[in-house]
Design a protein around this motif. Structure first.
Motif, mmCIF file in Angstrom:
data_model
loop_
_atom_site.group_PDB
_atom_site.id
_atom_site.type_symbol
_atom_site.label_atom_id
_atom_site.label_comp_id
_atom_site.label_asym_id
_atom_site.label_seq_id
_atom_site.Cartn_x
_atom_site.Cartn_y
_atom_site.Cartn_z
ATOM 1 N N CYS A 8 0.852 -1.187 0.000
ATOM 2 C CA CYS A 8 0.000 0.000 0.000
ATOM 3 C C CYS A 8 0.893 1.245 0.000
ATOM 4 O O CYS A 8 1.817 1.356 0.813
ATOM 5 C CB CYS A 8 -0.909 -0.002 1.226
ATOM 6 N N ARG A 9 0.589 2.171 -0.882
ATOM 7 C CA ARG A 9 1.356 3.424 -0.938
ATOM 8 C C ARG A 9 0.973 4.357 0.201
ATOM 9 O O ARG A 9 1.750 5.207 0.607
ATOM 10 C CB ARG A 9 1.088 4.132 -2.263
ATOM 11 N N SER A 10 -0.184 4.158 0.729
ATOM 12 C CA SER A 10 -0.700 5.041 1.760
ATOM 13 C C SER A 10 -0.163 4.687 3.151
ATOM 14 O O SER A 10 0.432 5.517 3.835
ATOM 15 C CB SER A 10 -2.223 4.958 1.725
ATOM 16 N N CYS A 11 -0.390 3.438 3.587
ATOM 17 C CA CYS A 11 0.018 3.051 4.946
ATOM 18 C C CYS A 11 1.279 2.184 4.984
ATOM 19 O O CYS A 11 1.817 1.935 6.060
ATOM 20 C CB CYS A 11 -1.127 2.331 5.656
ATOM 21 N N GLY A 12 1.738 1.683 3.818
ATOM 22 C CA GLY A 12 2.963 0.885 3.786
ATOM 23 C C GLY A 12 2.757 -0.595 4.072
ATOM 24 O O GLY A 12 3.726 -1.354 4.164
ATOM 25 N N HIS A 13 1.508 -1.005 4.252
ATOM 26 C CA HIS A 13 1.211 -2.416 4.520
ATOM 27 C C HIS A 13 1.612 -3.265 3.308
ATOM 28 O O HIS A 13 1.274 -2.955 2.165
ATOM 29 C CB HIS A 13 -0.288 -2.584 4.817
ATOM 30 N N ALA A 14 2.342 -4.363 3.556
ATOM 31 C CA ALA A 14 2.772 -5.257 2.480
ATOM 32 C C ALA A 14 2.307 -6.674 2.807
ATOM 33 O O ALA A 14 2.349 -7.108 3.967
ATOM 34 C CB ALA A 14 4.283 -5.224 2.343
ATOM 35 N N PHE A 15 1.855 -7.403 1.787
ATOM 36 C CA PHE A 15 1.396 -8.777 1.981
ATOM 37 C C PHE A 15 1.486 -9.540 0.662
ATOM 38 O O PHE A 15 1.649 -8.960 -0.409
ATOM 39 C CB PHE A 15 -0.040 -8.794 2.521
ATOM 40 N N MET A 28 -7.704 -2.185 -3.377
ATOM 41 C CA MET A 28 -7.965 -1.601 -2.072
ATOM 42 C C MET A 28 -7.150 -2.306 -0.989
ATOM 43 O O MET A 28 -7.107 -3.535 -0.926
ATOM 44 C CB MET A 28 -9.457 -1.697 -1.725
ATOM 45 N N CYS A 29 -6.499 -1.519 -0.141
ATOM 46 C CA CYS A 29 -5.686 -2.039 0.952
ATOM 47 C C CYS A 29 -6.599 -2.628 2.031
ATOM 48 O O CYS A 29 -7.563 -1.979 2.458
ATOM 49 C CB CYS A 29 -4.838 -0.916 1.543
ATOM 50 N N PRO A 30 -6.317 -3.882 2.478
ATOM 51 C CA PRO A 30 -7.165 -4.481 3.512
ATOM 52 C C PRO A 30 -6.998 -3.821 4.883
ATOM 53 O O PRO A 30 -7.870 -3.917 5.735
ATOM 54 C CB PRO A 30 -6.715 -5.940 3.546
ATOM 55 N N ARG A 31 -5.904 -3.106 5.116
ATOM 56 C CA ARG A 31 -5.662 -2.485 6.420
ATOM 57 C C ARG A 31 -6.288 -1.094 6.514
ATOM 58 O O ARG A 31 -7.055 -0.806 7.435
ATOM 59 C CB ARG A 31 -4.157 -2.378 6.693
ATOM 60 N N ARG A 38 -0.602 -1.486 -4.797
ATOM 61 C CA ARG A 38 0.110 -1.761 -6.045
ATOM 62 C C ARG A 38 0.837 -3.093 -5.939
ATOM 63 O O ARG A 38 1.191 -3.553 -4.855
ATOM 64 C CB ARG A 38 1.107 -0.660 -6.367
ATOM 65 N N LYS A 39 1.035 -3.734 -7.095
ATOM 66 C CA LYS A 39 1.804 -4.977 -7.122
ATOM 67 C C LYS A 39 3.278 -4.658 -7.001
ATOM 68 O O LYS A 39 3.766 -3.684 -7.583
ATOM 69 C CB LYS A 39 1.594 -5.721 -8.447
ATOM 70 N N VAL A 40 3.971 -5.472 -6.240
ATOM 71 C CA VAL A 40 5.409 -5.311 -6.094
ATOM 72 C C VAL A 40 6.079 -6.345 -6.998
ATOM 73 O O VAL A 40 5.785 -7.537 -6.911
ATOM 74 C CB VAL A 40 5.851 -5.513 -4.627
ATOM 75 N N ILE A 41 6.951 -5.878 -7.862
ATOM 76 C CA ILE A 41 7.657 -6.770 -8.777
ATOM 77 C C ILE A 41 9.116 -6.842 -8.348
ATOM 78 O O ILE A 41 9.807 -5.818 -8.262
ATOM 79 C CB ILE A 41 7.530 -6.264 -10.228
#
Length: 101
Positions: A8-15, A28-31, A38-41
């Motif tokens: 997430c670009r907003s809160c930084g949550h990664a999963f 949409m960010c679940p947190r 965004r997808k991380v490549i």
């Protein structure tokens, strides 16, 4: 099914999540609930193993494979000429002995 990484670009949550190729990407960010996902490549390392991948490998392997094949052909050619000449000598000796009788 492949595993995709999201951040997430907003809160930084990664999963990570498993999705099918045909599934739409998550938005949409679940947190935090923002539409900043965004997808991380990640870069993928490629390892070329074996011969033939480098300019120097293909040249040296071509030379080593070409020499034995030509050596085998030369041996086969000399063997066939030897057998032909020995057959010719046998028939010449047989003809000479029949003429002498």
């Amino acid at each position: 099914m492949p595993t995709y990484s999201y951040a997430c670009r907003s809160c930084g949550h990664a999963f990570d999540i498993r999705q099918s190729f045909s599934d739409d990407p998550l938005l949409m960010c679940p947190r935090c609930g923002e539409l900043q996902l965004r997808k991380v490549i990640y870069p993928v390392g490629i390892s070329f193993k074996g011969s033939g991948f480098y300019r120097t490998d293909s040249k040296s392997s071509a030379k080593s494979h070409a020499a034995p094949a030509s050596a085998q052909q030369t041996t086969a050619d000399s063997g066939s000429s030897t057998s032909t000449s020995s057959e010719g000598a046998s028939s010449t000796a047989a003809a000479a002995s029949s003429t002498a009788s």
